[in-house]
Design a protein around this motif. Structure first.
Motif, mmCIF file in Angstrom:
data_model
loop_
_atom_site.group_PDB
_atom_site.id
_atom_site.type_symbol
_atom_site.label_atom_id
_atom_site.label_comp_id
_atom_site.label_asym_id
_atom_site.label_seq_id
_atom_site.Cartn_x
_atom_site.Cartn_y
_atom_site.Cartn_z
ATOM 1 N N GLU A 280 -5.114 19.842 -16.360
ATOM 2 C CA GLU A 280 -6.089 20.920 -16.115
ATOM 3 C C GLU A 280 -6.735 20.803 -14.740
ATOM 4 O OE1 GLU A 280 -8.810 20.874 -19.411
ATOM 5 O OE2 GLU A 280 -7.168 21.255 -20.824
ATOM 6 N N THR A 281 -6.669 19.615 -14.142
ATOM 7 C CA THR A 281 -7.270 19.442 -12.810
ATOM 8 C C THR A 281 -6.262 19.727 -11.698
ATOM 9 O OG1 THR A 281 -6.602 17.120 -12.548
ATOM 10 C CG2 THR A 281 -8.667 17.537 -13.746
ATOM 11 N N GLY A 282 -5.034 20.041 -12.072
ATOM 12 C CA GLY A 282 -3.991 20.257 -11.069
ATOM 13 C C GLY A 282 -3.111 19.034 -10.890
ATOM 14 N N GLY A 283 -3.450 17.963 -11.574
ATOM 15 C CA GLY A 283 -2.619 16.754 -11.536
ATOM 16 C C GLY A 283 -1.830 16.655 -12.810
ATOM 17 N N GLY A 284 -1.758 15.447 -13.351
ATOM 18 C CA GLY A 284 -1.010 15.240 -14.594
ATOM 19 C C GLY A 284 -0.484 13.825 -14.634
ATOM 20 N N LEU A 285 0.268 13.516 -15.674
ATOM 21 C CA LEU A 285 0.800 12.160 -15.833
ATOM 22 C C LEU A 285 2.319 12.184 -15.774
ATOM 23 C CD1 LEU A 285 -0.363 9.488 -18.376
ATOM 24 C CD2 LEU A 285 2.060 9.978 -18.134
ATOM 25 N N LEU A 286 2.884 11.307 -14.969
ATOM 26 C CA LEU A 286 4.334 11.192 -14.884
ATOM 27 C C LEU A 286 4.765 9.793 -15.289
ATOM 28 C CD1 LEU A 286 5.006 12.959 -11.464
ATOM 29 C CD2 LEU A 286 5.465 13.870 -13.749
ATOM 30 N N THR A 287 5.792 9.711 -16.089
ATOM 31 C CA THR A 287 6.352 8.413 -16.461
ATOM 32 C C THR A 287 7.614 8.165 -15.633
ATOM 33 O OG1 THR A 287 7.573 9.477 -18.214
ATOM 34 C CG2 THR A 287 5.484 8.462 -18.838
ATOM 35 N N GLY A 288 8.091 6.930 -15.689
ATOM 36 C CA GLY A 288 9.337 6.603 -14.980
ATOM 37 C C GLY A 288 9.171 6.560 -13.469
ATOM 38 N N VAL A 289 7.932 6.446 -13.007
ATOM 39 C CA VAL A 289 7.688 6.370 -11.564
ATOM 40 C C VAL A 289 7.031 5.032 -11.234
ATOM 41 C CG1 VAL A 289 6.486 7.356 -9.582
ATOM 42 C CG2 VAL A 289 7.363 8.875 -11.371
ATOM 43 N N ARG A 290 7.713 4.242 -10.435
ATOM 44 C CA ARG A 290 7.144 2.950 -10.053
ATOM 45 C C ARG A 290 6.496 3.052 -8.676
ATOM 46 N NH1 ARG A 290 10.146 -1.257 -6.905
ATOM 47 N NH2 ARG A 290 8.521 -2.749 -6.451
ATOM 48 N N VAL A 291 5.204 2.839 -8.650
ATOM 49 C CA VAL A 291 4.495 2.777 -7.373
ATOM 50 C C VAL A 291 4.730 1.376 -6.827
ATOM 51 C CG1 VAL A 291 2.232 2.839 -6.288
ATOM 52 C CG2 VAL A 291 2.804 4.489 -8.076
ATOM 53 N N ASP A 292 5.302 1.295 -5.621
ATOM 54 C CA ASP A 292 5.690 -0.030 -5.130
ATOM 55 C C ASP A 292 4.866 -0.530 -3.961
ATOM 56 O OD1 ASP A 292 6.689 1.641 -3.238
ATOM 57 O OD2 ASP A 292 8.787 1.092 -3.504
ATOM 58 N N GLY A 293 3.897 0.280 -3.508
ATOM 59 C CA GLY A 293 3.098 -0.227 -2.394
ATOM 60 C C GLY A 293 2.036 0.763 -1.971
ATOM 61 N N LEU A 294 1.277 0.356 -0.975
ATOM 62 C CA LEU A 294 0.194 1.195 -0.458
ATOM 63 C C LEU A 294 0.681 1.908 0.795
ATOM 64 C CD1 LEU A 294 -2.556 -1.499 -0.939
ATOM 65 C CD2 LEU A 294 -2.508 0.720 -2.111
ATOM 66 N N LEU A 295 0.300 3.171 0.926
ATOM 67 C CA LEU A 295 0.614 3.935 2.137
ATOM 68 C C LEU A 295 -0.553 3.725 3.099
ATOM 69 C CD1 LEU A 295 2.471 6.177 3.458
ATOM 70 C CD2 LEU A 295 0.898 7.836 2.449
ATOM 71 N N ARG A 296 -0.246 3.332 4.325
ATOM 72 C CA ARG A 296 -1.315 3.068 5.299
ATOM 73 C C ARG A 296 -1.139 3.953 6.520
ATOM 74 N NH1 ARG A 296 -0.384 -2.069 3.036
ATOM 75 N NH2 ARG A 296 -2.262 -3.181 2.425
ATOM 76 N N GLU A 297 -2.263 4.319 7.107
ATOM 77 C CA GLU A 297 -2.259 5.044 8.371
ATOM 78 C C GLU A 297 -3.212 4.298 9.281
ATOM 79 O OE1 GLU A 297 -3.447 9.158 8.030
ATOM 80 O OE2 GLU A 297 -1.440 9.728 7.400
ATOM 81 N N ALA A 298 -2.765 3.868 10.422
ATOM 82 C CA ALA A 298 -3.593 3.089 11.352
ATOM 83 C C ALA A 298 -4.281 1.934 10.624
ATOM 84 C CB ALA A 298 -4.616 3.984 12.037
ATOM 85 N N GLY A 299 -3.539 1.290 9.746
ATOM 86 C CA GLY A 299 -4.078 0.118 9.055
ATOM 87 C C GLY A 299 -4.928 0.439 7.838
ATOM 88 N N GLU A 300 -5.293 1.710 7.656
ATOM 89 C CA GLU A 300 -6.145 2.086 6.522
ATOM 90 C C GLU A 300 -5.288 2.526 5.340
ATOM 91 O OE1 GLU A 300 -9.668 2.214 6.379
ATOM 92 O OE2 GLU A 300 -9.371 0.979 8.185
ATOM 93 N N ILE A 301 -5.734 2.185 4.134
ATOM 94 C CA ILE A 301 -5.013 2.617 2.930
ATOM 95 C C ILE A 301 -5.281 4.106 2.714
ATOM 96 C CG2 ILE A 301 -4.896 2.366 0.420
ATOM 97 C CD1 ILE A 301 -5.867 -0.595 0.906
ATOM 98 N N VAL A 302 -4.221 4.908 2.670
ATOM 99 C CA VAL A 302 -4.419 6.351 2.488
ATOM 100 C C VAL A 302 -3.642 6.901 1.289
ATOM 101 C CG1 VAL A 302 -4.961 6.836 4.905
ATOM 102 C CG2 VAL A 302 -2.568 6.895 4.132
ATOM 103 N N GLY A 303 -2.878 6.060 0.631
ATOM 104 C CA GLY A 303 -2.110 6.578 -0.509
ATOM 105 C C GLY A 303 -1.175 5.517 -1.051
ATOM 106 N N VAL A 304 -0.140 5.986 -1.729
ATOM 107 C CA VAL A 304 0.794 5.045 -2.349
ATOM 108 C C VAL A 304 2.230 5.412 -1.976
ATOM 109 C CG1 VAL A 304 -0.685 4.490 -4.317
ATOM 110 C CG2 VAL A 304 0.916 6.420 -4.499
ATOM 111 N N THR A 305 3.091 4.417 -2.021
ATOM 112 C CA THR A 305 4.524 4.681 -1.880
ATOM 113 C C THR A 305 5.184 4.426 -3.227
ATOM 114 O OG1 THR A 305 4.931 2.410 -1.185
ATOM 115 C CG2 THR A 305 4.581 4.015 0.551
ATOM 116 N N CYS A 306 6.231 5.195 -3.499
ATOM 117 C CA CYS A 306 6.877 5.107 -4.816
ATOM 118 C C CYS A 306 8.369 4.985 -4.619
ATOM 119 C CB CYS A 306 6.671 6.378 -5.634
ATOM 120 S SG CYS A 306 5.028 6.992 -5.659
#
Lengths: 284, 555
Positions: free
Chosen positions: B129-155
């Motif tokens: 309902e918020t525009g997101g949701g839940l997905l299975t079978g997805v392994r997040v394997d690391g942090l996405l960084r921009e200029a050294g700052e954490i900005v998201g995830v890599t999968c």
């Protein structure tokens, strides 16, 4: 983006489902009819198109009234917004040519012309692989076969497909074609969803389609010969130039080994099994 | 170019109770929330001892966040709680129901596959309902960084995703926590290892054999001399129609004793005391294992970095209060508090403050105090000092000690001290409370069990054979295959054993150029993804790809 998938009901050839008589003839009455397994890949390709670009997926078949359930199966197993069954006694016993003419007329009869028509790679019973390309020929559209991956540029109205060359998985070529276009999905076709948003939409659509499949008849239209305004001479048996001269059963491969059945409860029988095995057992 | 990447306001990694609580709270606050779970279904990667608590003092409870949780997702409540001190056949049972009920609103046995998959449906619904949701079978394997700052995830399965908040609820072997440098796999002293068997019970047998009604259940704990001197103990919890029977040991002790976890479990399963409940029948539905952080040592006091917040096991938030183990309840509180912290920070247009707010909430709501109790720090400094520990151990085991035990029992002191939450929270991690004292208590006060328990648990090969795997690429790499560096895994890995060729770790002697080398080889196919070898062997450890690896049906 409107996509149409063509499908066919075929005998369920899986072990435990299929039934043959003593002469090796298929017992049609005892064997359930299912959606041609290869058509699933065509439906997957259509669903991928809907997930990425929106629109509707239609599923069409020609066959007896019982094929309604085949369409329902496609709707439940993969996806479909609406179902079309071309069904009339006059259409019965058609070969691939008459079937293609009927399907092509069915396509023309749709309110909304499809941007892409998907077909699966040959049927499990006929194995000709003719119907898709012939239907395309009737439509006078381009055709891309053996497609394993697909991208669509909506603005340019083109598609870019990766296809196996001569059905060889080792060699893949990328081709571009204008829309509308006919696409034959290869059994190697793999839908790809690399965005979370696409996977979420895929999940929504899968849930929706299963719910819709429970009342599939609300989404089903049946077109008969009159509705399609088809000349009876061009459809069904009368419109089929193919003449089947005869059918020979495929001979069974001769057995090279002898087998003896032994009930595990039969002590004497089992003793002889162990005796036979003994020379092969490694003793330390 | 990261501009093309998808963006969500919040990404929650892992859909166990911590992730579910975080996601549901974010969604309630209108935050666009994407939940990524690596299992084929939530719960398929999860094993827990099997009890979830709702504490009176906690800021959040799972049934508060998910109505109907108890009727639809959990098994039996724990209405009786016993500790069995064992010395050979002699057993002295102490009723710990008072300790169990301290600060407890309710406590239920759970099976994680059922519980987490139930949560999955609810979380997907509210986050969608918020525009997101839940997905299975997805392994997040690391942090996405921009200029050294954490900005998201890599999968592994998706393109990188940017987010204003990343809540890592990816479990005890959190790859995000390690990518951020917040947690490590260094010290065996900071970890327990648990193994568990789910045992099928015929219809009506649980009620009959445990003397409970349909809405009642029992927890039995076991300590003493039945585990080869390894520090730890056993447990038995009643589910609706099955039992969760397991053992939990300090990992450093397992390694030091070179004990085989599956054999210690078998020692419990075949003890005569269990005959009254198993009655000669034994059908194991599933064998599982899990690494358990000891929050007293491992809970990160400041579990955040930039946009990343860690909750639950990923942050080491697993409280072992003497015999009582509380993990999932803290994960629920932490998840909801992290979500609350982000929503507040976002409302004030200062999303970067979320982590600090989360840390403050953990402290102000009393969660951190339970996870890292101050009295333990003081008591352990004395009690875990080697000289003091050895003196205490000898004293308890002496005839003087046993006299004291008898006197304490007569005065009712024994039961009272076991039921004291304070005493339990300051218990030192030495042999005394786990092995010596229970053995001495049983010897001094115990009654011999006369029954014979002739159940035969399956061997390791059958246990592995009964698990479901979708084998992908090897996910663990052995960095140093010498026995000195990685040999401890041969015994400590719950699906490996000395002289067993079908497990993950095998030791072998290789003759080269006239000299012998003692080496270790690794096959990750039977891996149950517990993480033990990440600590006790020299490995490069990762989770398998989304949907790959072991799939627990019970959990």
């Amino acid at each position: 983006m409107h996509t149409l998938v063509l499908t066919k009901g075929v005998p369920d050839f899986r072990e435990g489902q299929v039934s043959f008589d003593e002469d090796g003839h298929l017992e049609r009455g005892k064997t359930p009819t299912v959606m041609n397994p290869n058509d699933k890949h065509a439906l997957e390709a259509a669903l991928q198109t809907k997930v990425r670009h929106g629109g509707t997926v239609s599923l069409m078949s020609m066959g007896p009234p019982g094929y309604k359930e085949v369409l329902q199966e496609g709707m439940a197993d993969v996806y479909a917004d609406d179902l079309y069954l071309l069904s009339d006694r006059e259409m019965g016993a058609a070969d691939t040519w008459a079937t293609s003419i009927t399907l092509s007329t069915g396509i023309d009869h749709l309110d909304d012309e499809p941007d892409i028509v998907f077909a699966g790679f040959k049927t499990a019973d006929g194995e000709t692989g003719h119907t898709g390309p012939q239907t395309c020929w009737c439509q006078d559209w381009p055709i891309v076969t053996h497609v394993v991956a697909l991208d669509i540029d909506e603005e340019e109205r083109t598609l870019r497909a990766k296809r196996l060359v001569e059905g060889d998985v080792e060699e893949i070529e990328t081709v571009e074609a204008p829309l509308p276009c006919f696409v034959v999905a290869d059994p190697e076709f793999e839908p790809t969803y690399r965005k979370a948003d696409h996977r979420l939409r895929h999940k929504d659509l899968r849930a929706e389609t299963q719910e819709r499949a429970e009342n599939f008849e609300d989404h089903l239209e049946v077109y008969d010969q009159e509705e399609l305004n088809l000349d009876p001479d061009f459809i069904g048996l009368d419109g089929s130039p193919t003449i089947v001269a005869g059918v020979d059963p495929i001979p069974k491969a001769p057995s090279e080994r002898e087998a003896t059945m032994v009930d595990p409860g039969d002590e004497a029988g089992m003793a002889s099994v162990f005796e036979e095995l003994e020379p092969y057992a490694e003793a330390d | 170019m990261t501009d093309d990447y998808e963006h969500y306001e919040a990404v929650v990694v892992g859909a166990g109770p911590g992730g579910a609580a975080a996601a549901a709270t974010l969604a309630q606050n209108g935050v666009e929330t994407l939940v990524l779970e690596r299992g084929v279904e939530s719960g398929s990667k999860n094993v827990s001892g099997g009890l979830i608590y709702a504490e009176e003092s906690a800021p959040y409870t799972i049934d508060g966040l998910f109505p109907n949780f108890r009727t639809e997702a959990s098994e039996r409540p724990v209405t009786e709680y016993y500790l069995h001190n064992v010395a050979g056949r002699k057993v002295k049972t102490i009723d710990l129901t008072d300790l169990h009920e301290h600060d407890t609103m309710w406590s239920d046995a759970v099976l994680r596959r059922h519980m987490d998959s139930w949560l999955e449906d609810r979380v997907h619904e509210v986050t969608r309902e918020t525009g997101g949701g839940l997905l299975t079978g997805v392994r997040v394997d690391g942090l996405l960084r921009e200029a050294g700052e954490i900005v998201g995830v890599t999968c592994e399965e998706l393109d990188p995703i940017k987010a204003d908040a990343i809540i890592a609820a990816d479990g005890v072997n959190s790859e995000l926590a390690r990518d951020a440098g917040l947690m490590d796999w260094e010290d065996p002293e900071e970890w327990f290892q648990g193994v568990k068997a789910i045992v099928d019970m015929p219809e009506g047998a649980v009620a009959e054999r445990f003397g409970v009604a349909d809405d009642e259940g029992v927890a039995h704990l076991f300590s003493g001399d039945l585990f080869e001197g390894v520090r730890g103990g056993g447990f038995l919890y009643t589910n609706d129609d099955s039992l969760s029977i397991g053992t939990v040991f300090h990992l450093d002790s397992l390694v030091a004793e070179e004990a085989e976890p599956h054999e210690l479990l078998d020692a419990l399963l075949t003890h005569p005391l269990l005959d009254q409940w198993l009655q000669g029948e034994y059908e194991e539905l599933e064998y599982g294992a899990k690494l358990v952080p000891d929050s007293k040592k491992a809970a990160h006091p400041s579990p955040h970095r930039g946009r990343l917040m860690l909750v639950g096991d990923a942050a080491g938030q697993m409280q072992a209060q003497g015999p009582i183990i509380k993990g999932m309840n803290h994960a629920v509180s932490a998840g909801a508090l992290a979500a609350e912290a982000f929503s507040e920070a976002q409302t004030r247009d200062r999303p970067a403050e979320a982590g600090q707010r989360y840390e403050t909430k953990l402290r102000d709501e009393g969660v951190m105090k339970k996870l890292r109790p101050t009295p333990y720090k003081i008591a352990s400094a004395v009690g875990e000092n080697d000289a003091v520990a050895s003196m205490t151990d000898s004293l308890v085991d002496s005839s003087l000690g046993k006299l004291g035990i008898k006197a304490a029992d007569r005065l009712g002191l024994l039961g009272r001290s076991f039921n004291s939450p304070f005493v339990m929270s300051v218990m030192p991690d030495t042999r005394t409370p786990y092995v010596t004292a229970p053995t001495a208590i049983a010897e001094a006060l115990g009654t011999p069990v006369r029954a014979e328990n002739d159940v035969e648990p399956p061997d390791l090969a059958d246990r592995i054979g009964d698990l479901t795997y979708d084998v992908g690429d090897p996910h663990i790499e052995l960095q140093d295959n010498s026995y000195e560096a990685s040999g401890a895994a041969v015994a400590a890995c719950p699906v490996s054993a000395k002289d067993f060729g079908g497990g993950c770790y095998r030791d072998e002697t290789v003759k080269t150029n006239g000299h012998e080398e003692h080496l270790v080889s690794l096959d990750t196919q039977p891996c149950v993804e517990c993480g033990t070898c990440a600590i006790v062997a020299d490995t490069e450890w990762e989770h398998p790809a989304g949907g790959k690896g072991v799939e627990f049906k019970q959990g």
